[in-house]
Structure formats: C-alpha cells, structure tokens
Design a protein around this motif. Structure first.
Motif, PDB file in Angstrom:
ATOM      1  N   VAL A  98       8.313 -11.510  21.606  1.00 41.58           N
ATOM      2  CA  VAL A  98       8.063 -11.278  23.030  1.00 41.58           C
ATOM      3  C   VAL A  98       7.374  -9.924  23.140  1.00 41.58           C
ATOM      4  O   VAL A  98       7.896  -8.912  22.658  1.00 41.58           O
ATOM      5  N   ASP A  99       6.192  -9.926  23.745  1.00 44.38           N
ATOM      6  CA  ASP A  99       5.443  -8.679  23.909  1.00 44.38           C
ATOM      7  C   ASP A  99       6.265  -7.648  24.669  1.00 44.38           C
ATOM      8  O   ASP A  99       6.934  -7.970  25.656  1.00 44.38           O
ATOM      9  N   ASN A 100       6.242  -6.418  24.176  1.00 46.83           N
ATOM     10  CA  ASN A 100       6.919  -5.285  24.817  1.00 46.83           C
ATOM     11  C   ASN A 100       8.397  -5.551  25.107  1.00 46.83           C
ATOM     12  O   ASN A 100       8.923  -5.158  26.146  1.00 46.83           O
ATOM     13  N   ALA A 101       9.062  -6.222  24.192  1.00 46.17           N
ATOM     14  CA  ALA A 101      10.473  -6.571  24.379  1.00 46.17           C
ATOM     15  C   ALA A 101      11.345  -5.324  24.358  1.00 46.17           C
ATOM     16  O   ALA A 101      11.219  -4.477  23.471  1.00 46.17           O
ATOM     17  N   GLY A 102      12.229  -5.245  25.319  1.00 44.54           N
ATOM     18  CA  GLY A 102      13.233  -4.193  25.347  1.00 44.54           C
ATOM     19  C   GLY A 102      14.520  -4.685  24.724  1.00 44.54           C
ATOM     20  O   GLY A 102      14.623  -5.833  24.282  1.00 44.54           O
ATOM     21  N   GLU A 103      15.519  -3.816  24.708  1.00 45.75           N
ATOM     22  CA  GLU A 103      16.805  -4.158  24.111  1.00 45.75           C
ATOM     23  C   GLU A 103      17.432  -5.394  24.747  1.00 45.75           C
ATOM     24  O   GLU A 103      17.951  -6.277  24.060  1.00 45.75           O
ATOM     25  N   LYS A 104      17.380  -5.473  26.071  1.00 45.28           N
ATOM     26  CA  LYS A 104      17.963  -6.614  26.790  1.00 45.28           C
ATOM     27  C   LYS A 104      17.207  -7.902  26.458  1.00 45.28           C
ATOM     28  O   LYS A 104      17.809  -8.955  26.281  1.00 45.28           O
ATOM     29  N   ASP A 105      15.879  -7.812  26.361  1.00 45.21           N
ATOM     30  CA  ASP A 105      15.073  -8.986  26.010  1.00 45.21           C
ATOM     31  C   ASP A 105      15.461  -9.514  24.633  1.00 45.21           C
ATOM     32  O   ASP A 105      15.634 -10.726  24.442  1.00 45.21           O
ATOM     33  N   ILE A 106      15.606  -8.610  23.683  1.00 44.15           N
ATOM     34  CA  ILE A 106      15.976  -9.008  22.321  1.00 44.15           C
ATOM     35  C   ILE A 106      17.368  -9.622  22.302  1.00 44.15           C
ATOM     36  O   ILE A 106      17.615 -10.620  21.628  1.00 44.15           O
ATOM     37  N   GLU A 107      18.267  -9.055  23.078  1.00 42.67           N
ATOM     38  CA  GLU A 107      19.629  -9.597  23.169  1.00 42.67           C
ATOM     39  C   GLU A 107      19.600 -11.037  23.700  1.00 42.67           C
ATOM     40  O   GLU A 107      20.306 -11.906  23.182  1.00 42.67           O
ATOM     41  N   ILE A 108      18.785 -11.289  24.708  1.00 44.94           N
ATOM     42  CA  ILE A 108      18.662 -12.650  25.262  1.00 44.94           C
ATOM     43  C   ILE A 108      18.134 -13.601  24.196  1.00 44.94           C
ATOM     44  O   ILE A 108      18.652 -14.710  24.024  1.00 44.94           O
ATOM     45  N   LEU A 109      17.105 -13.192  23.468  1.00 44.05           N
ATOM     46  CA  LEU A 109      16.520 -14.053  22.442  1.00 44.05           C
ATOM     47  C   LEU A 109      17.514 -14.343  21.322  1.00 44.05           C
ATOM     48  O   LEU A 109      17.632 -15.490  20.867  1.00 44.05           O
ATOM     49  N   VAL A 110      18.240 -13.325  20.879  1.00 36.30           N
ATOM     50  CA  VAL A 110      19.242 -13.525  19.827  1.00 36.30           C
ATOM     51  C   VAL A 110      20.344 -14.465  20.322  1.00 36.30           C
ATOM     52  O   VAL A 110      20.764 -15.379  19.606  1.00 36.30           O
ATOM     53  N   ASP A 111      20.796 -14.267  21.559  1.00 37.11           N
ATOM     54  CA  ASP A 111      21.808 -15.167  22.133  1.00 37.11           C
ATOM     55  C   ASP A 111      21.288 -16.597  22.211  1.00 37.11           C
ATOM     56  O   ASP A 111      22.029 -17.550  21.947  1.00 37.11           O
ATOM     57  N   ASN A 112      20.015 -16.756  22.572  1.00 37.68           N
ATOM     58  CA  ASN A 112      19.439 -18.099  22.644  1.00 37.68           C
ATOM     59  C   ASN A 112      19.351 -18.734  21.258  1.00 37.68           C
ATOM     60  O   ASN A 112      19.553 -19.944  21.115  1.00 37.68           O
ATOM     61  N   CYS A 113      19.075 -17.938  20.233  1.00 37.06           N
ATOM     62  CA  CYS A 113      19.077 -18.450  18.866  1.00 37.06           C
ATOM     63  C   CYS A 113      20.468 -18.920  18.464  1.00 37.06           C
ATOM     64  O   CYS A 113      20.635 -19.984  17.841  1.00 37.06           O
ATOM     65  N   LYS A 114      21.480 -18.151  18.829  1.00 38.05           N
ATOM     66  CA  LYS A 114      22.856 -18.560  18.522  1.00 38.05           C
ATOM     67  C   LYS A 114      23.218 -19.832  19.271  1.00 38.05           C
ATOM     68  O   LYS A 114      23.842 -20.726  18.697  1.00 38.05           O
ATOM     69  N   SER A 115      22.824 -19.927  20.532  1.00 34.26           N
ATOM     70  CA  SER A 115      23.130 -21.122  21.331  1.00 34.26           C
ATOM     71  C   SER A 115      22.441 -22.372  20.788  1.00 34.26           C
ATOM     72  O   SER A 115      23.048 -23.440  20.723  1.00 34.26           O
ATOM     73  N   VAL A 116      21.172 -22.228  20.409  1.00 38.24           N
ATOM     74  CA  VAL A 116      20.458 -23.396  19.916  1.00 38.24           C
ATOM     75  C   VAL A 116      21.008 -23.834  18.549  1.00 38.24           C
ATOM     76  O   VAL A 116      21.041 -25.021  18.240  1.00 38.24           O
ATOM     77  N   THR A 117      21.497 -22.869  17.770  1.00 35.53           N
ATOM     78  CA  THR A 117      22.145 -23.222  16.497  1.00 35.53           C
ATOM     79  C   THR A 117      23.426 -24.003  16.768  1.00 35.53           C
ATOM     80  O   THR A 117      23.716 -24.999  16.094  1.00 35.53           O
ATOM     81  N   LYS A 118      24.183 -23.584  17.757  1.00 37.66           N
ATOM     82  CA  LYS A 118      25.411 -24.304  18.128  1.00 37.66           C
ATOM     83  C   LYS A 118      25.090 -25.727  18.598  1.00 37.66           C
ATOM     84  O   LYS A 118      25.860 -26.657  18.354  1.00 37.66           O
ATOM     85  N   SER A 119      23.942 -25.903  19.256  1.00 38.80           N
ATOM     86  CA  SER A 119      23.519 -27.255  19.662  1.00 38.80           C
ATOM     87  C   SER A 119      23.337 -28.151  18.459  1.00 38.80           C
ATOM     88  O   SER A 119      23.732 -29.322  18.479  1.00 38.80           O
ATOM     89  N   LEU A 120      22.746 -27.620  17.405  1.00 36.10           N
ATOM     90  CA  LEU A 120      22.579 -28.381  16.168  1.00 36.10           C
ATOM     91  C   LEU A 120      23.928 -28.746  15.563  1.00 36.10           C
ATOM     92  O   LEU A 120      24.153 -29.876  15.146  1.00 36.10           O
ATOM     93  N   LEU A 121      24.830 -27.774  15.552  1.00 38.59           N
ATOM     94  CA  LEU A 121      26.117 -27.981  14.892  1.00 38.59           C
ATOM     95  C   LEU A 121      27.098 -28.788  15.729  1.00 38.59           C
ATOM     96  O   LEU A 121      28.117 -29.247  15.221  1.00 38.59           O
ATOM     97  N   GLY A 122      26.760 -28.936  17.023  1.00 43.17           N
ATOM     98  CA  GLY A 122      27.506 -29.783  17.943  1.00 43.17           C
ATOM     99  C   GLY A 122      28.920 -29.440  18.089  1.00 43.17           C
ATOM    100  O   GLY A 122      29.832 -30.057  18.376  1.00 43.17           O
TER     101      GLY A 122
END
Length: 122
Positions: A98-122
């Motif tokens: 994400v262009d010019n990502a701040g700390e909060k932006d990175i936190e959202i992206l990392v959380d979304n990665c964790k959530s999408v991984t949980k979707s796979l693992l069901g």
C-alpha cells in the motif's frame, strides 16, 4: 488431484486475496493485495514431530524475502499456521503493498492476512 480456492478479506486498498493450490502432497498459498500486488517473500514450511511432544505437529521454515520487502512478516507465520493444521509441506508467497502506508494501515493489512488464513483453515 489439484484443487484451487480463492479467499478474500477487506475492502479497497486493504483487501487481501489468498489463492490456494492444494495438491496431494502439499499446499501453495499466495497472498496478494494493496495497491501493488507482487512477490515480496517466499516461505517454505515442512512439518515434523514436535520436540517437546512428538504427537504434535511442529515445523521447520525457510524464508526468502526480496531485498527491501517485509512480506516475510506475513509469509512465515501463515506458512507455520497452515502446516500445523494440514500436516503437509506448505509454500507461502506474499506480496502486499500500500503506497505511503502508515502503522495503522500495516496493522489492518496484517490483520486481514490473519483473517484470510483463518478462512482457509475454517
């Protein structure tokens, strides 16, 4: 047999897609998202018996980040979580920018990665 699945979490520039290819002998997971999806890091995780408890699945993981990228911070934990659940070798490729990502932006992206991984693992 090869099966492919796609999962996604988030919206707009914070959307993370997870493309998963499942084979009879392992799994390949690709995280893409943000303004510039790319290949930023690769993690290979191989299951093994746990050292403290051989009945539990543990793993050995090798990570290769591209110079200047921090996608390994998503790839490694995802690979290890998936290998513990699946018990077979896992390759994770991550590329989220994400262009010019701040700390909060990175936190959202990392959380979304964790959530999408949980979707796979069901």
């Amino acid at each position: 047999m090869v099966e492919q699945r796609i999962y996604q979490v988030g919206e707009g520039r914070f959307q993370v897609k997870l493309l998963v290819t499942i084979t009879g002998a392992g799994l390949v997971a690709q995280f893409f998202g943000g303004d510039k999806p790319h290949v930023g890091a690769v993690a290979l995780s191989v299951p093994r018996p746990g050292l403290a408890d051989p009945e539990k699945v543990s793993c050995n993981t090798t990570v290769v980040p591209l110079l200047g990228h921090k996608d390994d911070e998503v790839a490694k934990p995802a690979a290890e979580e998936i290998v513990r659940a699946w018990g077979s070798p896992v390759v994770v490729i991550a590329g989220i920018h994400v262009d010019n990502a701040g700390e909060k932006d990175i936190e959202i992206l990392v959380d979304n990665c964790k959530s999408v991984t949980k979707s796979l693992l069901g």
